[in-house]
Design a protein around this motif. Structure first.
Motif, PDB file in Angstrom:
ATOM      1  N   PHE A 278      11.402   4.907  -1.104  1.00  0.00           N
ATOM      2  CA  PHE A 278      10.790   5.977  -0.677  1.00  0.00           C
ATOM      3  C   PHE A 278      12.267   6.724  -0.652  1.00  0.00           C
ATOM      4  O   PHE A 278      12.244   7.838  -0.590  1.00  0.00           O
ATOM      5  CB  PHE A 278      10.224   5.791   0.999  1.00  0.00           C
ATOM      6  CG  PHE A 278       8.831   5.482   0.854  1.00  0.00           C
ATOM      7  CD1 PHE A 278       8.003   6.630   0.808  1.00  0.00           C
ATOM      8  CD2 PHE A 278       8.441   4.334   0.821  1.00  0.00           C
ATOM      9  CE1 PHE A 278       6.537   6.516   0.761  1.00  0.00           C
ATOM     10  CE2 PHE A 278       6.971   4.119   0.559  1.00  0.00           C
ATOM     11  CZ  PHE A 278       6.303   5.508   0.829  1.00  0.00           C
ATOM     12  N   TYR A 279      13.419   6.203  -0.267  1.00  0.00           N
ATOM     13  CA  TYR A 279      14.733   6.807  -0.123  1.00  0.00           C
ATOM     14  C   TYR A 279      14.988   7.466  -1.489  1.00  0.00           C
ATOM     15  O   TYR A 279      15.443   8.380  -1.588  1.00  0.00           O
ATOM     16  CB  TYR A 279      15.861   5.835   0.282  1.00  0.00           C
ATOM     17  CG  TYR A 279      17.061   6.888   0.408  1.00  0.00           C
ATOM     18  CD1 TYR A 279      17.323   7.573   1.284  1.00  0.00           C
ATOM     19  CD2 TYR A 279      17.964   6.494  -0.806  1.00  0.00           C
ATOM     20  CE1 TYR A 279      18.608   8.144   1.271  1.00  0.00           C
ATOM     21  CE2 TYR A 279      19.260   7.042  -0.543  1.00  0.00           C
ATOM     22  CZ  TYR A 279      19.481   7.996   0.090  1.00  0.00           C
ATOM     23  OH  TYR A 279      20.616   8.772   0.201  1.00  0.00           O
ATOM     24  N   LYS A 280      14.696   6.611  -2.562  1.00  0.00           N
ATOM     25  CA  LYS A 280      15.109   6.918  -3.993  1.00  0.00           C
ATOM     26  C   LYS A 280      14.025   7.986  -4.621  1.00  0.00           C
ATOM     27  O   LYS A 280      14.500   8.760  -5.381  1.00  0.00           O
ATOM     28  CB  LYS A 280      15.261   5.777  -4.803  1.00  0.00           C
ATOM     29  CG  LYS A 280      16.394   4.973  -4.774  1.00  0.00           C
ATOM     30  CD  LYS A 280      16.689   3.631  -5.666  1.00  0.00           C
ATOM     31  CE  LYS A 280      17.935   2.855  -5.308  1.00  0.00           C
ATOM     32  NZ  LYS A 280      17.952   1.630  -6.037  1.00  0.00           N
ATOM     33  N   ASN A 281      13.163   7.910  -3.733  1.00  0.00           N
ATOM     34  CA  ASN A 281      11.874   9.110  -4.393  1.00  0.00           C
ATOM     35  C   ASN A 281      11.699  10.017  -3.352  1.00  0.00           C
ATOM     36  O   ASN A 281      10.521  10.570  -3.241  1.00  0.00           O
ATOM     37  CB  ASN A 281      10.794   8.160  -4.536  1.00  0.00           C
ATOM     38  CG  ASN A 281      11.188   7.194  -6.154  1.00  0.00           C
ATOM     39  OD1 ASN A 281      11.377   7.779  -7.270  1.00  0.00           O
ATOM     40  ND2 ASN A 281      11.234   5.820  -5.624  1.00  0.00           N
ATOM     41  N   ARG A 282      12.422  10.377  -2.340  1.00  0.00           N
ATOM     42  CA  ARG A 282      12.526  11.189  -1.317  1.00  0.00           C
ATOM     43  C   ARG A 282      11.882  12.531  -1.764  1.00  0.00           C
ATOM     44  O   ARG A 282      11.234  13.294  -1.024  1.00  0.00           O
ATOM     45  CB  ARG A 282      13.538  11.195  -0.417  1.00  0.00           C
ATOM     46  CG  ARG A 282      14.780  11.557  -0.876  1.00  0.00           C
ATOM     47  CD  ARG A 282      15.678  11.545   0.195  1.00  0.00           C
ATOM     48  NE  ARG A 282      17.216  11.766  -0.571  1.00  0.00           N
ATOM     49  CZ  ARG A 282      17.906  11.042  -1.267  1.00  0.00           C
ATOM     50  NH1 ARG A 282      17.319   9.951  -1.732  1.00  0.00           N
ATOM     51  NH2 ARG A 282      19.069  11.607  -2.017  1.00  0.00           N
ATOM     52  N   LYS A 283      12.239  13.013  -2.985  1.00  0.00           N
ATOM     53  CA  LYS A 283      12.077  14.233  -3.258  1.00  0.00           C
ATOM     54  C   LYS A 283      10.483  14.408  -3.823  1.00  0.00           C
ATOM     55  O   LYS A 283       9.928  15.579  -3.271  1.00  0.00           O
ATOM     56  CB  LYS A 283      12.737  14.672  -4.633  1.00  0.00           C
ATOM     57  CG  LYS A 283      14.167  14.879  -4.401  1.00  0.00           C
ATOM     58  CD  LYS A 283      14.880  15.414  -5.646  1.00  0.00           C
ATOM     59  CE  LYS A 283      16.528  15.372  -5.248  1.00  0.00           C
ATOM     60  NZ  LYS A 283      17.287  15.894  -6.702  1.00  0.00           N
ATOM     61  N   ILE A 284      10.035  13.472  -4.130  1.00  0.00           N
ATOM     62  CA  ILE A 284       8.428  13.215  -4.345  1.00  0.00           C
ATOM     63  C   ILE A 284       7.760  13.438  -3.057  1.00  0.00           C
ATOM     64  O   ILE A 284       6.708  14.339  -2.895  1.00  0.00           O
ATOM     65  CB  ILE A 284       8.062  12.043  -5.319  1.00  0.00           C
ATOM     66  CG1 ILE A 284       8.672  12.096  -6.568  1.00  0.00           C
ATOM     67  CG2 ILE A 284       6.470  11.919  -5.299  1.00  0.00           C
ATOM     68  CD1 ILE A 284       8.659  10.771  -7.217  1.00  0.00           C
TER      69      ILE A 284
ATOM     70  N   PHE B  56       0.891  -1.185  -0.070  1.00  0.00           N
ATOM     71  CA  PHE B  56      -0.119  -0.043  -0.177  1.00  0.00           C
ATOM     72  C   PHE B  56       0.939   1.288  -0.058  1.00  0.00           C
ATOM     73  O   PHE B  56       0.462   2.204  -0.780  1.00  0.00           O
ATOM     74  CB  PHE B  56      -1.040   0.102   1.124  1.00  0.00           C
ATOM     75  CG  PHE B  56      -2.197  -0.836   1.028  1.00  0.00           C
ATOM     76  CD1 PHE B  56      -3.089  -0.214   0.140  1.00  0.00           C
ATOM     77  CD2 PHE B  56      -2.363  -1.801   1.708  1.00  0.00           C
ATOM     78  CE1 PHE B  56      -4.336  -1.013  -0.056  1.00  0.00           C
ATOM     79  CE2 PHE B  56      -3.441  -2.562   1.411  1.00  0.00           C
ATOM     80  CZ  PHE B  56      -4.417  -2.282   0.612  1.00  0.00           C
ATOM     81  N   ALA B  57       1.886   1.299   0.827  1.00  0.00           N
ATOM     82  CA  ALA B  57       2.797   2.311   0.967  1.00  0.00           C
ATOM     83  C   ALA B  57       3.420   2.714  -0.465  1.00  0.00           C
ATOM     84  O   ALA B  57       3.446   3.917  -1.022  1.00  0.00           O
ATOM     85  CB  ALA B  57       3.798   2.298   1.967  1.00  0.00           C
ATOM     86  N   VAL B  58       3.945   1.617  -0.954  1.00  0.00           N
ATOM     87  CA  VAL B  58       4.691   1.937  -2.406  1.00  0.00           C
ATOM     88  C   VAL B  58       3.693   2.252  -3.291  1.00  0.00           C
ATOM     89  O   VAL B  58       4.006   3.253  -4.403  1.00  0.00           O
ATOM     90  CB  VAL B  58       5.351   0.687  -2.790  1.00  0.00           C
ATOM     91  CG1 VAL B  58       5.919   1.151  -4.125  1.00  0.00           C
ATOM     92  CG2 VAL B  58       6.592   0.451  -1.962  1.00  0.00           C
ATOM     93  N   THR B  59       2.369   1.812  -3.406  1.00  0.00           N
ATOM     94  CA  THR B  59       1.440   2.247  -4.295  1.00  0.00           C
ATOM     95  C   THR B  59       1.049   3.559  -3.994  1.00  0.00           C
ATOM     96  O   THR B  59       0.715   4.422  -5.018  1.00  0.00           O
ATOM     97  CB  THR B  59       0.355   1.221  -4.116  1.00  0.00           C
ATOM     98  OG1 THR B  59       0.453  -0.114  -4.608  1.00  0.00           O
ATOM     99  CG2 THR B  59      -0.987   1.629  -5.057  1.00  0.00           C
ATOM    100  N   GLY B  60       0.824   4.063  -2.848  1.00  0.00           N
ATOM    101  CA  GLY B  60       0.723   5.509  -2.666  1.00  0.00           C
ATOM    102  C   GLY B  60       1.635   6.252  -3.173  1.00  0.00           C
ATOM    103  O   GLY B  60       1.457   7.347  -3.811  1.00  0.00           O
TER     104      GLY B  60
END
Length: 193
Positions: A181-187, A111-115
């Motif tokens: 989440f780390y690699k996409n923290r800017k989002i 769910f978290a990654v889908t979000g």
């Protein structure tokens, strides 16, 4: 509808088949293997699950090879994956072969990654599956199959393969989620209130 999307839909339709054969007590026989009893229903459910898991790679391969990647496919493919894994995990909890907290950790990560992907998509970005995410899927499938088969044939060797596979699946699931989440923290930080 193209072939890849039809294969993905077939995977979605196989989800209730897996659950029915795992959870409904059909009287169609059992197999005894070194103090472990498997029902024919469990073997059918496992076979259908493996077939559905194989279609996961097949639909993507066909879509890329034939250049028929569609928005419907991009939506249905991850949905089908999550439905298959979630249904199997919930069924295994019901069968008391998997602790509920493990299912919750794995499903929560999904769910978290889908979000995260939805947030990225709302800004026109696509978060592709990472190598660690693909490894996570393979390890989860191996662990689920081992649990569905009640650790057969490893029970004959008294080797807790299913338990080890579940531990590895949980660890890789958590790390792959943190990696996304780390690699996409800017989002994430751009969308803070």
């Amino acid at each position: 509808m193209n072939l890849a999307n039809k294969i993905t839909l077939a995977r979605i339709f196989l989800v209730p088949v897996v659950m029915i054969f795992l959870l409904v007590k059909f009287e169609i026989g059992t197999i005894e293997m070194h103090s472990v009893t498997l029902t024919i229903s469990e073997i059918i459910a496992t076979s259908v699950f493996i077939l559905a898991a194989i279609t996961d790679g097949l639909d993507g391969y066909i879509a890329r090879k034939k250049k028929i990647v569609t928005n419907l496919g991009k939506f249905l493919d991850p949905l089908a994956d999550k439905l298959l894994i979630t249904a199997a995990l919930v069924s295994l909890v019901e069968m008391q072969r998997l602790d509920a907290w493990i299912a919750i950790v794995i499903i929560s990560r999904e769910f978290a990654v889908t979000g995260l992907r939805l947030i990225a998509a709302s800004e026109g970005n696509v978060i592709a599956a990472s190598p660690l995410g693909k490894l996570k899927t393979v390890v989860q499938i191996i662990a689920i199959v081992a649990l569905m088969l009640n650790n057969v044939p490893f029970s004959y060797l008294t080797f807790p393969f299913a338990d080890i596979a579940v531990i590895v699946a949980v660890i890789i699931t958590i790390f792959s989620g943190l990696d996304y989440f780390y690699k996409n923290r800017k989002i994430v930080t751009m969308n803070e209130i």
